[in-house]
Design a protein around this motif. Structure first.
Motif, PDB file in Angstrom:
ATOM      1  N   MET A   1       0.933  -1.405   0.117  1.00 30.36           N
ATOM      2  CA  MET A   1       0.512   0.317   0.177  1.00 30.36           C
ATOM      3  C   MET A   1       0.625   1.309   0.082  1.00 30.36           C
ATOM      4  O   MET A   1       1.159   2.079   0.841  1.00 30.36           O
ATOM      5  CB  MET A   1      -1.058   0.036   1.540  1.00 30.36           C
ATOM      6  CG  MET A   1      -1.582  -1.353   1.490  1.00 30.36           C
ATOM      7  SD  MET A   1      -3.347  -0.821   2.101  1.00 30.36           S
ATOM      8  CE  MET A   1      -3.904  -2.191   1.837  1.00 30.36           C
ATOM      9  N   ARG A   4      -1.652   5.482  -0.020  1.00 29.09           N
ATOM     10  CA  ARG A   4      -2.844   5.394   0.859  1.00 29.09           C
ATOM     11  C   ARG A   4      -4.388   5.810  -0.181  1.00 29.09           C
ATOM     12  O   ARG A   4      -4.319   6.733  -0.368  1.00 29.09           O
ATOM     13  CB  ARG A   4      -2.074   6.511   2.343  1.00 29.09           C
ATOM     14  CG  ARG A   4      -1.160   5.704   2.982  1.00 29.09           C
ATOM     15  CD  ARG A   4      -1.371   6.964   4.148  1.00 29.09           C
ATOM     16  NE  ARG A   4      -0.864   8.370   3.939  1.00 29.09           N
ATOM     17  CZ  ARG A   4      -1.334   9.344   4.398  1.00 29.09           C
ATOM     18  NH1 ARG A   4      -1.270   9.015   6.341  1.00 29.09           N
ATOM     19  NH2 ARG A   4      -1.303  10.370   4.492  1.00 29.09           N
ATOM     20  N   CYS A   6      -8.280   6.078   0.262  1.00 31.48           N
ATOM     21  CA  CYS A   6      -9.657   5.944   2.612  1.00 31.48           C
ATOM     22  C   CYS A   6     -10.740   5.883   1.049  1.00 31.48           C
ATOM     23  O   CYS A   6     -11.137   6.199   0.504  1.00 31.48           O
ATOM     24  CB  CYS A   6      -9.427   7.303   2.947  1.00 31.48           C
ATOM     25  SG  CYS A   6     -10.644   7.548   3.906  1.00 31.48           S
ATOM     26  N   TYR A  28      -4.228  11.109   1.463  1.00 35.50           N
ATOM     27  CA  TYR A  28      -4.923   9.829   1.236  1.00 35.50           C
ATOM     28  C   TYR A  28      -5.539   9.869  -0.135  1.00 35.50           C
ATOM     29  O   TYR A  28      -6.610  11.656  -0.623  1.00 35.50           O
ATOM     30  CB  TYR A  28      -6.224   9.923   2.104  1.00 35.50           C
ATOM     31  CG  TYR A  28      -5.148   9.453   2.626  1.00 35.50           C
ATOM     32  CD1 TYR A  28      -5.462   7.425   3.446  1.00 35.50           C
ATOM     33  CD2 TYR A  28      -5.276   9.754   4.276  1.00 35.50           C
ATOM     34  CE1 TYR A  28      -5.559   7.081   4.330  1.00 35.50           C
ATOM     35  CE2 TYR A  28      -4.761   9.472   5.145  1.00 35.50           C
ATOM     36  CZ  TYR A  28      -4.700   7.569   5.273  1.00 35.50           C
ATOM     37  OH  TYR A  28      -4.145   7.194   6.738  1.00 35.50           O
ATOM     38  N   SER A  78      -6.426   2.031   2.626  1.00 30.67           N
ATOM     39  CA  SER A  78      -6.818   0.818   3.727  1.00 30.67           C
ATOM     40  C   SER A  78      -7.077   1.845   4.656  1.00 30.67           C
ATOM     41  O   SER A  78      -6.829   1.037   5.682  1.00 30.67           O
ATOM     42  CB  SER A  78      -4.385   1.065   3.925  1.00 30.67           C
ATOM     43  OG  SER A  78      -4.360   3.286   4.084  1.00 30.67           O
ATOM     44  N   MET A 122      -5.648  -4.952   4.120  1.00 28.34           N
ATOM     45  CA  MET A 122      -5.386  -4.707   5.623  1.00 28.34           C
ATOM     46  C   MET A 122      -4.822  -5.602   5.812  1.00 28.34           C
ATOM     47  O   MET A 122      -3.832  -5.067   6.590  1.00 28.34           O
ATOM     48  CB  MET A 122      -6.815  -4.076   6.422  1.00 28.34           C
ATOM     49  CG  MET A 122      -6.988  -3.180   5.451  1.00 28.34           C
ATOM     50  SD  MET A 122      -8.687  -2.136   6.299  1.00 28.34           S
ATOM     51  CE  MET A 122      -9.773  -0.982   5.318  1.00 28.34           C
ATOM     52  N   ALA A 125      -0.886  -6.620   4.543  1.00 31.17           N
ATOM     53  CA  ALA A 125      -0.119  -5.575   4.697  1.00 31.17           C
ATOM     54  C   ALA A 125       0.129  -5.197   5.986  1.00 31.17           C
ATOM     55  O   ALA A 125       1.319  -4.548   6.659  1.00 31.17           O
ATOM     56  CB  ALA A 125      -1.029  -3.772   4.144  1.00 31.17           C
ATOM     57  N   GLN A 127      -1.917  -3.544   8.611  1.00 27.51           N
ATOM     58  CA  GLN A 127      -2.084  -1.963   9.143  1.00 27.51           C
ATOM     59  C   GLN A 127      -3.604  -2.182   8.480  1.00 27.51           C
ATOM     60  O   GLN A 127      -3.862  -2.344   6.444  1.00 27.51           O
ATOM     61  CB  GLN A 127      -0.840  -1.555   8.610  1.00 27.51           C
ATOM     62  CG  GLN A 127      -1.024  -1.374   7.302  1.00 27.51           C
ATOM     63  CD  GLN A 127       0.597  -0.551   7.114  1.00 27.51           C
ATOM     64  OE1 GLN A 127       0.725   0.396   8.486  1.00 27.51           O
ATOM     65  NE2 GLN A 127       1.460  -0.203   5.731  1.00 27.51           N
ATOM     66  N   GLY A 128      -4.210  -1.139   8.622  1.00 29.01           N
ATOM     67  CA  GLY A 128      -5.709  -0.876   8.397  1.00 29.01           C
ATOM     68  C   GLY A 128      -6.688  -0.208   9.145  1.00 29.01           C
ATOM     69  O   GLY A 128      -6.614  -0.362  10.371  1.00 29.01           O
ATOM     70  N   VAL A 171      -5.487  -4.377  12.185  1.00 28.08           N
ATOM     71  CA  VAL A 171      -6.821  -2.899  11.914  1.00 28.08           C
ATOM     72  C   VAL A 171      -7.284  -2.640  12.766  1.00 28.08           C
ATOM     73  O   VAL A 171      -7.734  -4.009  13.299  1.00 28.08           O
ATOM     74  CB  VAL A 171      -7.963  -4.324  10.796  1.00 28.08           C
ATOM     75  CG1 VAL A 171      -8.464  -3.469  10.413  1.00 28.08           C
ATOM     76  CG2 VAL A 171      -6.719  -4.589   9.664  1.00 28.08           C
TER      77      VAL A 171
END
Length: 233
Positions: A1, A4, A6, A28, A78, A122, A125, A127-128, A171
């Motif tokens: 990612m 970013r 959203c 974003y 993300s 997410m 990755a 993260q998120g 997440v």
């Protein structure tokens, strides 16, 4: 990612637009989802990096197709901000089953689909963030909210279930309780004698949500209450 992305649902003239502006301002690419195509296109033209994706989130098959477009055109999101809401007043005698089910689909079932579609990337990755904007109807069933409060209570519980599942996988999932009248033109007309302290500003909500999304992992939160000091609670 690397870039970013959203997703914001329910991008209306108040909280949704404020969320889109706040996240676009911090770099974003924002996928804005709502039914009003004209309003979305106008806002997208004013926000570099933002894009309009007209959709009724209660139409689940179309929602899935739109999310595929978001991934194809912008990349894997993300951050998911579920702000779409279907509401209305009425006691249990006056609320129709069809109205209740329609509100449930927008407020709850669409959240399930959004999470199913977006959370796996997410998790992959590591993260998120998923943040749902709610209100005090998630905690209490007032008489004239019989066709709305049950859907917000279910929404909060689904969000909690997502948090318990996705948190250990990196997440952050949170529920933001907006305990106030949001400061938009129609509420100012509805409450013409109320002072500024009675209203909550959409930009204030957006700042709080942005902070939640970017909290340090050792200090995550699940539930956050927002209200102006003029609110009776």
């Amino acid at each position: 990612m690397d870039e970013r992305v959203c997703v914001v649902t329910g991008v209306g003239p108040g909280t949704g637009a404020a969320l889109a502006r706040r996240f676009a301002a911090s770099g974003y690419r924002v996928a804005m989802l709502a039914r009003d195509e004209v309003r979305l296109e106008k806002l997208a033209a004013a926000l570099p990096g933002a894009a309009a994706f007209p959709v009724d989130v209660g139409d689940l098959d179309t929602l899935r197709a739109v999310l595929e477009r978001v991934r194809s055109e912008l990349g894997a999101p993300s951050v998911l901000l579920h702000n779409a809401v279907a509401g209305g007043f009425g006691s249990f005698e006056s609320v129709t089953p069809e109205a209740l089910e329609r509100r449930f689909r927008v407020n709850v079932t669409s959240l399930l689909v959004l999470a199913q579609e977006l959370a796996p990337a997410m998790v992959a990755a590591g993260q998120g963030a998923i943040v749902v904007t709610g209100n005090t109807s998630a905690r209490r069933g007032k008489a004239e909210f019989a066709g709305f409060a049950p859907t917000k209570a279910a929404q909060r519980i689904l969000t909690e279930s997502l948090a318990r599942t996705l948190g250990p996988q990196g997440v952050h999932v949170a529920y933001v309780v907006i305990d106030a009248v949001i400061d938009v033109p129609w509420t100012r007309r509805a409450y013409p004698d109320r002072p500024d302290a009675f209203f909550i500003r959409p930009d204030g909500i957006a700042d709080a949500v942005h902070h939640v999304v970017h909290k340090e992992p050792s200090a995550w939160t699940f539930e956050l209450d927002l209200r102006p000091h003029g609110e009776n609670w």
